[in-house]
Enzyme design. Structure first.
Site, PDB file in Angstrom:
ATOM      1  CB  CYS A  74      -0.834   0.118   1.327  1.00 32.26           C
ATOM      2  SG  CYS A  74      -1.822   1.407   1.502  1.00 32.26           S
ATOM      3  CB  CYS A 188      -3.126   3.711  -6.093  1.00 26.76           C
ATOM      4  SG  CYS A 188      -4.359   2.712  -4.621  1.00 26.76           S
TER       5      CYS A 188
END
Length: 289
Positions: A74, A188
């Site tokens: 992440c 992302c």
């Protein structure tokens, strides 16, 4: 040699893009994937909140699952907390992710690069230090993609299409001519899953850069350096026919802090068939910190 699992962590299902790369690079390793779905999305939360959750999840994976390495899949969590994890777990091999600006600079010919990422990632000190180090080498267009990760989590096709078109338009004019953006950084881990929708706006000639393969390769290097590679852990193409879909059965445990059905549904959509476990185990594995 070690048969202990590798931990993989994301706020939701975006880290599946990294897990796919890990399973391809390390087909003999076991993985425990933790999706903090009860507290997602991270990208629009503050650093303190994200750091608290990241440290809590890592403690859980270390204590309850005896992981031998941790992949923070992440971008937002890496930016907010990887430095804290290195203090908390000094002996644990740690791999984080960050928008792949350096590879983008290396491949771009027009020197115009767009970065799609969460607002939290783009605001982080870690990202901005990286950006500053490369500012003289290319022009970067930074686009905070509010709501896109959540739309991907919800499998909202209409929302995904609309947001992809909006954020691609905000990034500039794509193409390979002088002055056009020829390289797009997917900042992302959720965004590789909507590359096809983004292509509708950018065209086929634009380079897309994500972090899955480099993260998997770095994980291999760290496991090898600490003598923790699973027995006979070699690249799948060296050891098995490409059509073999049975090697990874029962090697990945899926955990969620929220309801597990969302994770199971996402696994059926996003995990590669050739790498996904035959049986997916999900559990509400940790109470809120």
């Amino acid at each position: 040699m070690s048969d202990r699992p590798v931990g993989v962590f994301d706020s939701g299902i975006g880290g599946f893009s990294v897990l796919n790369a890990l399973q391809a690079e390390l087909p003999n390793e076991r993985f425990v994937y933790f999706a903090d779905t009860a507290h997602a999305p991270y990208g629009e939360r503050g650093d303190d909140y994200v750091a608290t959750r990241t440290r809590a999840v890592t403690r859980h994976l270390v204590d309850a699952h005896d992981i031998k390495a941790m992949v923070v899949a992440c971008n937002t969590a890496t930016a907010a907390a990887i430095h804290l994890l290195r203090v908390d777990h000094a002996a644990l091999p740690l791999v984080g992710v960050e928008p792949a600006l350096k590879p983008a600079v290396a491949i771009s010919r027009t020197r115009r690069i767009a970065v799609l990422a969460t607002r939290g990632t783009l605001a982080s000190a870690k990202f901005n230090a990286l950006l500053a180090s490369l500012a003289a080498q290319a022009d970067f267009s930074l686009v905070p993609c509010d709501g896109l990760a959540a739309a991907i989590e919800a499998n909202d096709a209409a929302g995904i299409a609309s947001l992809c078109a909006r954020y691609a338009a905000a990034a500039g004019t794509f193409g390979i001519a002088a002055g056009e953006v020829d390289t797009l950084v997917l900042g992302c881990t959720h965004y590789p899953f909507v590359a096809e929708q983004l292509r509708a706006s950018t065209g086929a000639e634009v380079h897309y850069i994500d972090t899955g393969a480099p993260v998997a390769q770095q994980t291999r290097r760290l496991l090898a350096a600490s003598q923790q590679l699973a027995v006979s852990a070699t690249r799948q193409e060296d050891t098995a026919d490409a059509t073999d879909t049975t090697r990874d059965t029962r090697t990945t445990l899926l955990l969620a802090s929220g309801h597990p059905s969302q994770l199971d549904a996402a696994a059926s959509r996003w995990l590669l068939r050739s790498a996904a476990p035959a049986a997916v185990f999900s559990a509400a594995a940790m109470a809120a910190a």
